[in-house]
Design an enzyme around this catalytic site. Structure first.
Site, short mmCIF file in Angstrom:
data_model
loop_
_atom_site.label_atom_id
_atom_site.label_comp_id
_atom_site.label_asym_id
_atom_site.label_seq_id
_atom_site.Cartn_x
_atom_site.Cartn_y
_atom_site.Cartn_z
N CYS A 12 -6.90 -10.92 38.00
CA CYS A 12 -7.61 -11.59 36.90
C CYS A 12 -8.88 -10.80 36.63
O CYS A 12 -9.27 -9.92 37.40
CB CYS A 12 -7.95 -13.03 37.29
SG CYS A 12 -9.11 -13.14 38.66
N CYS A 97 -17.96 -13.89 39.21
CA CYS A 97 -17.18 -13.94 37.97
C CYS A 97 -18.00 -14.64 36.89
O CYS A 97 -18.62 -15.69 37.15
CB CYS A 97 -15.87 -14.70 38.21
SG CYS A 97 -14.94 -14.93 36.70
N HIS A 125 -15.08 -24.56 50.20
CA HIS A 125 -14.78 -23.33 49.46
C HIS A 125 -16.08 -22.66 48.99
O HIS A 125 -17.02 -23.33 48.54
CB HIS A 125 -13.90 -23.67 48.25
CG HIS A 125 -13.30 -22.48 47.59
ND1 HIS A 125 -14.02 -21.67 46.73
CD2 HIS A 125 -12.06 -21.93 47.68
CE1 HIS A 125 -13.24 -20.69 46.31
NE2 HIS A 125 -12.04 -20.83 46.87
N GLU A 127 -16.89 -21.06 46.38
CA GLU A 127 -17.33 -21.33 45.00
C GLU A 127 -18.07 -22.66 44.91
O GLU A 127 -19.12 -22.76 44.26
CB GLU A 127 -16.11 -21.34 44.07
CG GLU A 127 -16.51 -21.57 42.61
CD GLU A 127 -15.30 -21.66 41.69
OE1 GLU A 127 -14.32 -20.91 41.90
OE2 GLU A 127 -15.33 -22.49 40.77
N CYS A 209 -10.47 -22.32 34.86
CA CYS A 209 -10.16 -20.97 34.37
C CYS A 209 -8.67 -20.90 34.05
O CYS A 209 -7.83 -21.39 34.82
CB CYS A 209 -10.49 -19.94 35.44
SG CYS A 209 -9.91 -18.29 35.01
N SER A 237 -2.64 -15.56 49.87
CA SER A 237 -3.20 -15.94 48.56
C SER A 237 -2.58 -17.25 48.08
O SER A 237 -1.37 -17.34 47.86
CB SER A 237 -2.92 -14.82 47.55
OG SER A 237 -3.01 -15.33 46.24
N SER A 280 -4.60 -11.90 42.74
CA SER A 280 -5.23 -10.98 43.69
C SER A 280 -4.34 -9.77 43.98
O SER A 280 -4.61 -9.01 44.91
CB SER A 280 -5.53 -11.73 45.00
OG SER A 280 -4.36 -12.33 45.49
S1 SF4 Z 1 -12.75 -17.85 37.52
FE1 SF4 Z 1 -11.66 -17.07 39.31
S2 SF4 Z 1 -9.51 -16.93 38.63
FE2 SF4 Z 1 -10.78 -17.07 36.78
S3 SF4 Z 1 -11.17 -14.96 36.15
FE3 SF4 Z 1 -12.88 -15.62 37.45
S4 SF4 Z 1 -12.31 -14.94 39.53
FE4 SF4 Z 1 -10.46 -14.93 38.29
#
Ligand code: SF4
Length: 300
Positions: A12, A97, A125, A127, A209, A237, A280
């Site tokens: 991605c 990201c 997690h 994030e 996303c 993954s 990934s």
């Molecule tokens: S939010 Fe996560 S899945 Fe979406 S583009 Fe960014 S890294 Fe990739």
């Protein structure tokens, strides 16, 4: 054998960007650390290691990190953790990201505006830990930010917020929901509905996303055109394994392959084979598997 690739497959945008930034920095500095693996793919990690990209546990940093380079992964980190690295002399290359960065900044702004935040996702997690840190940086000591993993947890947390604690509903609590970028749409909707039982004015922020769904939709489309399918990617993954489950549920012969050596020998009997790949999986692995299916050899 005819080989057909899924319309959307592989890295991605966020992962591709993080890997490119890490490689560029390693080439420049000779060595760069990532706070945890950049991707859940052993072959990518091996390649990165050979180029000087080392994985480090953020809870076990060496005593002296002055002058060392650190890549912030696509998942992002909390501003508090980033400040600590900078404070100890670490150089930061931010590969968060852009979609995750938008969630972080939204959480910070909402918390600063007095919103009570529900974060939908996995509590441990990276994030979610990062987004939670941004909320705390915006709202200070009065930040209300709770992580909910499913609808039942969400309902329970909303009930608690509406009847007890420092922010009872009658004081005009403004609740908002932010989701982990990779949460499923069904789960996110169910969590929102659970909270709305207590807070009908819940603001649901669109944070999911499309990368995961696009790969799943592309696989479903592909499955109708082929006799069998290879899911290219790492066994660790989660999004790659989910693709395998979709293929299995569809009933077509399928296999998860980290390399050409993992393609089952029985696939030689199929006339048309599809390739799909998780977010990934690098292009090199997809190319290798396509070459092997077309011209051989493959299998252990
Ligand atoms: S939010 Fe996560 S899945 Fe979406 S583009 Fe960014 S890294 Fe990739």
């Amino acid at each position: 054998m005819k080989v057909i690739r899924a319309g959307v497959l592989g890295f991605c945008m966020g992962v591709r960007r993080a890997v490119e930034l890490a490689c560029a920095e390693a080439e420049k500095s000779g060595r760069v650390f990532t706070l945890g693996p950049l991707v859940h793919n052993p072959r990518v990690l091996e390649t990165l290691k050979s180029r000087g990209v080392e994985i480090i546990d953020e809870n076990r940093l060496p005593r002296n990190i002055n002058g060392e380079s650190f890549i912030i992964r696509a998942h992002g980190i909390s501003p508090q953790a980033e400040a600590e690295l900078r404070g100890r002399g670490g150089r930061i290359i931010d590969a968060t990201c852009p979609k995750v960065k938008a969630c972080q900044l939204k959480a910070k702004a909402l918390a600063a505006a007095g919103y009570r935040l529900f974060l939908a996702g996995e509590a441990g997690h990276a994030e979610i830990i990062g987004v939670r840190g941004y909320a705390a940086s915006g709202g200070g000591a009065r930040t209300f930010c709770v992580v909910v993993g499913n609808a039942a947890e969400a309902e329970k947390a909303a009930a608690g917020l509406s009847t007890a604690g420092p922010f009872p509903a009658e004081t005009g609590a403004k609740p908002a929901l932010i989701g982990q970028t990779t949460i499923s749409e069904e789960e996110y909707r169910a969590i929102g509905e659970g909270i709305k039982k207590y807070f009908s004015g819940l603001e649901i922020i669109e944070t999911i996303c499309a990368a995961t769904r696009e790969r799943q939709d592309a696989l479903r489309e592909l499955l109708d055109k082929v006799d069998a399918v290879i899911i290219a990617g790492g066994k660790e993954s989660a999004n790659t394994r989910r693709l395998l489950t979709i293929a299995q549920e569809h009933g077509k012969p399928c296999a998860l392959s980290e390399s050409a050596a993992d393609i089952p020998p029985g696939f030689a009997a199929f006339q048309t084979v599809g390739i799909c790949a998780g977010a990934s999986t690098p292009d090199t692995v997809i190319d290798e598997i396509e070459r092997a299916l077309t011209a051989g050899p493959f299998g252990p």
